[in-house]
Design an enzyme around this catalytic site. Structure first.
Site, PDB file in Angstrom:
ATOM      1  N   GLY A 156       0.257  -5.016   0.795  1.00 34.39           N
ATOM      2  CA  GLY A 156      -0.902  -5.005  -0.103  1.00 34.39           C
ATOM      3  C   GLY A 156      -0.588  -5.656  -1.434  1.00 34.39           C
ATOM      4  O   GLY A 156      -1.475  -6.204  -2.093  1.00 34.39           O
ATOM      5  N   ALA A 191       0.879  -1.173   0.000  1.00 38.22           N
ATOM      6  CA  ALA A 191       0.000   0.000   0.000  1.00 38.22           C
ATOM      7  C   ALA A 191       0.916   1.222   0.000  1.00 38.22           C
ATOM      8  O   ALA A 191       2.092   1.124   0.350  1.00 38.22           O
ATOM      9  CB  ALA A 191      -0.864  -0.007   1.256  1.00 38.22           C
ATOM     10  N   GLU A 220       4.041  -5.841   7.327  1.00 37.96           N
ATOM     11  CA  GLU A 220       3.363  -4.712   7.968  1.00 37.96           C
ATOM     12  C   GLU A 220       3.763  -4.513   9.437  1.00 37.96           C
ATOM     13  O   GLU A 220       3.805  -3.391   9.918  1.00 37.96           O
ATOM     14  CB  GLU A 220       1.846  -4.871   7.872  1.00 37.96           C
ATOM     15  CG  GLU A 220       1.264  -4.595   6.498  1.00 37.96           C
ATOM     16  CD  GLU A 220       1.303  -5.781   5.554  1.00 37.96           C
ATOM     17  OE1 GLU A 220       2.069  -6.725   5.800  1.00 37.96           O
ATOM     18  OE2 GLU A 220       0.571  -5.746   4.546  1.00 37.96           O
ATOM     19  N   GLU A 225      -1.216  -9.174  -0.938  1.00 40.35           N
ATOM     20  CA  GLU A 225      -2.668  -9.343  -0.729  1.00 40.35           C
ATOM     21  C   GLU A 225      -3.413  -9.315  -2.059  1.00 40.35           C
ATOM     22  O   GLU A 225      -4.365 -10.062  -2.275  1.00 40.35           O
ATOM     23  CB  GLU A 225      -3.186  -8.274   0.229  1.00 40.35           C
ATOM     24  CG  GLU A 225      -2.689  -8.513   1.654  1.00 40.35           C
ATOM     25  CD  GLU A 225      -3.013  -7.384   2.589  1.00 40.35           C
ATOM     26  OE1 GLU A 225      -2.674  -6.224   2.269  1.00 40.35           O
ATOM     27  OE2 GLU A 225      -3.586  -7.636   3.660  1.00 40.35           O
TER      28      GLU A 225
HETATM   29  N1  T1G Z   1       4.772   3.210  -0.078  1.00 39.43           N
HETATM   30  C1  T1G Z   1       5.309   4.400  -0.440  1.00 39.43           C
HETATM   31  N2  T1G Z   1       6.607   4.584  -0.780  1.00 39.43           N
HETATM   32  C2  T1G Z   1       7.390   3.495  -0.741  1.00 39.43           C
HETATM   33  C3  T1G Z   1       6.913   2.220  -0.354  1.00 39.43           C
HETATM   34  C4  T1G Z   1       5.535   2.102  -0.025  1.00 39.43           C
HETATM   35  N3  T1G Z   1       4.993   0.940   0.318  1.00 39.43           N
HETATM   36  N4  T1G Z   1       7.962   1.352  -0.411  1.00 39.43           N
HETATM   37  C5  T1G Z   1       9.032   2.062  -0.804  1.00 39.43           C
HETATM   38  N5  T1G Z   1       8.707   3.339  -0.999  1.00 39.43           N
HETATM   39  C6  T1G Z   1       9.596   4.414  -1.466  1.00 39.43           C
HETATM   40  C7  T1G Z   1      10.721   4.689  -0.486  1.00 39.43           C
HETATM   41  O1  T1G Z   1      10.298   5.604   0.505  1.00 39.43           O
HETATM   42  C8  T1G Z   1      11.778   5.270  -1.409  1.00 39.43           C
HETATM   43  O2  T1G Z   1      11.366   6.616  -1.659  1.00 39.43           O
HETATM   44  C9  T1G Z   1      11.573   4.506  -2.714  1.00 39.43           C
HETATM   45  O3  T1G Z   1      10.244   3.962  -2.651  1.00 39.43           O
HETATM   46  C10 T1G Z   1      12.559   3.366  -2.870  1.00 39.43           C
HETATM   47  O4  T1G Z   1      12.465   2.587  -1.654  1.00 39.43           O
HETATM   48  C11 T1G Z   1      -2.748  -2.803   3.046  1.00 39.43           C
HETATM   49  C12 T1G Z   1      -1.245  -1.512   4.763  1.00 39.43           C
HETATM   50  C13 T1G Z   1       9.816  -2.299  -1.753  1.00 39.43           C
HETATM   51  C14 T1G Z   1      11.699  -3.687  -0.845  1.00 39.43           C
HETATM   52  O5  T1G Z   1       6.371  -2.484   4.083  1.00 39.43           O
HETATM   53  O6  T1G Z   1      10.470  -2.745   1.835  1.00 39.43           O
HETATM   54  O7  T1G Z   1       0.828  -2.705   2.312  1.00 39.43           O
HETATM   55  O8  T1G Z   1      13.476   7.748  -0.815  1.00 39.43           O
HETATM   56  O9  T1G Z   1      14.908   2.766  -1.092  1.00 39.43           O
HETATM   57  O10 T1G Z   1      15.777  -0.670  -1.512  1.00 39.43           O
HETATM   58  O11 T1G Z   1      -1.885  -4.617   4.216  1.00 39.43           O
HETATM   59  O12 T1G Z   1      11.048  -0.082  -0.298  1.00 39.43           O
HETATM   60  O13 T1G Z   1      13.142   7.292  -3.267  1.00 39.43           O
HETATM   61  O14 T1G Z   1      11.712   9.007  -2.098  1.00 39.43           O
HETATM   62  O15 T1G Z   1      13.415   1.048   0.018  1.00 39.43           O
HETATM   63  O16 T1G Z   1      14.637  -1.070  -3.801  1.00 39.43           O
HETATM   64  C15 T1G Z   1       3.807  -2.791   3.186  1.00 39.43           C
HETATM   65  C16 T1G Z   1       8.128  -1.252   2.157  1.00 39.43           C
HETATM   66  C17 T1G Z   1       3.210  -1.417   3.213  1.00 39.43           C
HETATM   67  C18 T1G Z   1       7.372  -2.559   1.936  1.00 39.43           C
HETATM   68  C19 T1G Z   1      12.156  -1.672  -2.237  1.00 39.43           C
HETATM   69  N6  T1G Z   1       4.984  -2.779   2.336  1.00 39.43           N
HETATM   70  N7  T1G Z   1       9.130  -1.051   1.148  1.00 39.43           N
HETATM   71  O17 T1G Z   1      13.427  -1.509  -1.644  1.00 39.43           O
HETATM   72  O18 T1G Z   1      13.994   0.843  -2.427  1.00 39.43           O
HETATM   73  S1  T1G Z   1       1.792  -1.367   4.251  1.00 39.43           S
HETATM   74  C20 T1G Z   1       6.210  -2.608   2.888  1.00 39.43           C
HETATM   75  C21 T1G Z   1      10.260  -1.807   1.114  1.00 39.43           C
HETATM   76  C22 T1G Z   1       0.652  -2.328   3.438  1.00 39.43           C
HETATM   77  C23 T1G Z   1      -1.497  -3.537   3.408  1.00 39.43           C
HETATM   78  C24 T1G Z   1      -0.566  -2.696   4.208  1.00 39.43           C
HETATM   79  C25 T1G Z   1      11.267  -1.412   0.074  1.00 39.43           C
HETATM   80  C26 T1G Z   1      11.213  -2.292  -1.198  1.00 39.43           C
HETATM   81  P1  T1G Z   1      12.502   7.747  -1.980  1.00 39.43           P
HETATM   82  P2  T1G Z   1      13.765   1.819  -1.186  1.00 39.43           P
HETATM   83  P3  T1G Z   1      14.555  -0.634  -2.384  1.00 39.43           P
END
Ligand code: T1G
Length: 655
Positions: A107, A68, A130, A110
């Site tokens: 998400g 998400a 999450e 999901e």
């Molecule tokens: N939302 C918004 N921005 C995100 C993002 C996300 N989910 N994930 C990464 N970014 C941005 C990050 O801030 C950075 O921005 C750029 O992307 C590159 O990230 C409904 C509620 C996917 C493995 O927890 O683990 O889904 O600094 O440097 O090393 O149940 O990002 O360039 O401006 O980390 O290649 C659950 C979180 C969300 C995964 C990529 N998902 N992200 O790693 O790049 S909650 C997560 C990561 C959810 C549902 C629930 C990693 C990555 P900027 P990066 P990377």
């Protein structure tokens, strides 16, 4: 193939009766409002068009869907809500196949779970992380994953936020197949061969039967690791619930819990940490500076720190030349690094091939001349100014002019070391935290003369080492130890004012620290700070408040755990309050005429937090730290500050 567009981020192409829907929302295909709107539009279209027999859903770039859109949290939710999009996918009358081309997280997984079939590329990573953000999955993960993988595996993945490979996902039944290199073609074929009259809807599957012991073990393992955080326990509860309620009831309870946690202080703190980590290591104006090429890393000193640094460098894929004073010490260094590699293999962090590869890239020698090949030399020798300065002067005559010299000092002034060398602009500080191969935190010290490309190179190296780089200016103790000194000073003031060491430790442990300050001081050893206080005695400001108690402990030979006595006594290694120390404290108070006051846990935490924040503000105003969130990351990753509180600067802002 005709191309269709349903929103800025959702496009589709029709191939042989299959609609291939691509999510293209750089950088990680997060499920923004535009993505959700576009997906609904694409399914609307596919439902109406009789030429479309099935759908394949995939991501552009290296992600399927990164989750998400975390940037939308804390703002009013925008329709269509993710659970509605997911319900639409699962209920769809035509086959929907997920072609998981990269990370499918949160998400993103999901969405894939709601598809009728899932094919993954070999390099794909899948997970519901999450809890790392202080929340639980909010769009069906806790209810659908156990229907495919079972309760125990779902608890393990969700409550630990564990990300699995495509191969493990296949074994768990989370994906139906792994496609080595023809993922999209295989997914189209899969869609075409899937019988629309007998679609396997994940939400309609019953939970596979499994041993209660396996479920209980998965739950207790996860809860033991979660310490003070709430989300993991809620994740366990929701996954278990899936076995005893209908899908709709489970989804409703999951959504309620998700919203409650999403709006919690803990989730706000962990989101702050998530974005702070991505901002760290970014230096204004450095984006345009090309880092130097690094292939061979020299490390002088292969003791505790040097061997840890060597393993980090080997993990980063570099060739490493370790240098010691003589052949015997070189052999000891080789053995120490081999021991670390063995430990990594035993713990499952490294396989035999990986160990072989690292050993093949390592040399440890007594011949310092071999460093003429090095692109950077990191010194990890005794933390003495003369020793380090003389070493750098020797290296000046051995290494190439474009080689970088990095000092791993904790307390010395790297500007003084740099000034003693021929090319000060090539000197940079790399303050590793022990054990250097385990601790992620690395303070990258931007010395007064450090050239921009040298700093840029150090930041690239830090990331390749798997470290979290935080840029610090030059000041005694850099960011972490300077704040830790303020924390220690205030804790000692409070003991003099009336709080006991054990009360202070208990208050900080209740707040979320793994250990209170006095337990930490005893573990680290009291003699180091004592030596520094004696060094500074002559120049100390007589007006500055000075607590004599730590000196008295050291004068009594009470140096902490290693001597069996410090602030506490350690009979059979167990930390216990020592009446002797209590008496020493009371005597010291009486000598200053202090009438001891009592303090609540909240007062203790507030006062120590303020001491850290005041020092943090000073570091910001002096330009030593670039941003408050960097300070939070240093304290969380180097000093046990609870991530669920976001770090001192964030926590103070929320109080
Ligand atoms: N939302 C918004 N921005 C995100 C993002 C996300 N989910 N994930 C990464 N970014 C941005 C990050 O801030 C950075 O921005 C750029 O992307 C590159 O990230 C409904 C509620 C996917 C493995 O927890 O683990 O889904 O600094 O440097 O090393 O149940 O990002 O360039 O401006 O980390 O290649 C659950 C979180 C969300 C995964 C990529 N998902 N992200 O790693 O790049 S909650 C997560 C990561 C959810 C549902 C629930 C990693 C990555 P900027 P990066 P990377």
């Amino acid at each position: 193939m005709s191309a269709l567009r349903f929103s800025d981020t959702i496009s589709a192409a029709l191939a042989d009766g299959t609609l291939i829907v691509t999510i293209d929302n750089a950088p990680v295909n997060a499920l923004s409002a535009d993505v959700r709107t576009g997906l609904m539009g694409a399914f609307e279209h596919a439902e109406k068009d009789g030429n479309i027999a099935g759908i394949v859903l995939t991501g552009a770039g290296s992600s399927f869907v990164g989750g998400a859109d975390i940037k939308e949290f804390g703002k009013p939710p925008v329709e269509p809500h993710l659970p509605d999009v997911i319900a639409r996918i699962e209920a769809f009358a035509k086959p929907v196949v997920a072609a998981i081309n990269g990370v499918a997280l949160g998400g993103g997984l999901e969405v894939a779970l709601a598809c009728h079939r899932r094919l993954a590329a070999p390099a794909a990573k899948l997970g519901l992380p999450e809890v790392k953000l202080g929340i639980v999955p909010g769009a069906g993960g806790t209810q659908r994953l156990p229907r495919l993988a079972g309760i125990a595996a779902a608890i393990d993945m969700i409550a630990n936020g564990r990300i699995v490979s495509a191969a493990e996902a296949l074994k768990l039944g989370v994906v139906d197949s792994v496609s080595p290199d023809t993922l999209l073609a295989d997914a189209i074929a899969d869609a075409k061969s899937t019988n629309a009259a007998a679609l396997r809807r994940t939400g309609h599957l019953s939970i596979p039967a499994e041993a209660v012991e396996a479920i209980d073990k998965a739950a207790s393992d996860a809860l033991r690791k979660s310490r003070a955080q709430h989300a993991p326990a809620e994740a366990v509860r929701l996954v278990r619930l899936a076995a005893s309620v209908s899908l709709s009831e489970g989804l409703a309870e999951e959504r309620r819990t998700f919203i409650e946690l999403r709006d919690s202080e803990e989730a706000a703190a962990l989101r702050h940490v998530f974005f702070a980590e991505r901002a760290a290591g970014k230096v204004e104006g450095l984006e345009a500076v090309a880092p130097r090429k690094i292939e061979i890393i020299g490390i002088v000193g292969t003791g505790l720190m040097g061997s840890g640094i060597a393993l980090s460098a080997l993990n980063g894929g570099y060739r490493v030349i370790g240098v010691e004073q003589n052949a015997e010490a070189a052999q000891k260094g080789r053995d120490r690094i081999a021991g670390l590699l063995d430990k990594a293999v035993q713990s499952g962090r490294l396989d035999a091939a990986g160990r072989e590869d690292r050993s093949g890239r390592l040399t440890v020698t007594a011949d310092m001349e071999q460093l003429e090949q090095a692109d950077i030399v990191i010194e990890a020798v005794f933390d003495d100014l003369t020793v380090k300065t003389e070493l750098f002067q020797r290296l000046d005559a051995i290494v190439r002019a474009d080689a970088i010299l990095a000092t791993n000092t904790s307390y010395l002034d790297p500007d003084v070391i740099a000034a003693a060398t021929r090319l000060p602009e090539r000197v940079v500080g790399l303050h590793f935290f022990s054990p250097a191969n385990i601790m992620r935190l690395l303070e990258v010290v931007n010395c007064r003369k450090t050239a921009p490309d040298v700093l840029a190179t150090a930041l690239v190296l830090a990331k390749r080492f798997g470290k979290l780089p935080i840029v610090s200016g030059v000041t005694e103790g850099f960011i972490g130890n300077r704040i830790f000194s303020a924390y220690r000073r205030e804790a000692e003031y409070m003991v003099e004012d009336g709080a006991s060491p054990q009360e202070i430790d208990a208050a900080l442990e209740a707040y979320g620290f793994p250990m209170g300050p006095f337990a930490v001081f005893d573990m680290a050893g009291l003699e180091i700070a004592w030596a520094r206080r004696k060094r500074q005695a002559a120049t100390r400001d007589p007006a500055e408040r000075y607590v004599i108690i730590p000196d008295r402990l050291c004068e009594a030979g009470r140096f902490g755990q290693k001597t069996g006595r410090g602030w506490y006594a350690y009979p059979d290694g167990k930390r216990t309050v020592d009446p002797e120390v209590t008496a020493m404290i009371e005597t010291a108070r009486a000598e200053k005429g202090i009438v001891p006051k009592s303090f609540t846990k909240e007062e203790i935490v507030s006062r120590l937090l303020k001491a850290m924040v005041d020092e943090g503000d000073a570091l910001l105003s002096e330009g030593i730290a670039a941003r408050a969130s960097d300070i939070d990351l240093v304290m969380i990753n180097g000093y046990g500050f609870p991530a669920s509180k976001g770090g001192p600067m964030f926590a103070a802002g929320r109080r």
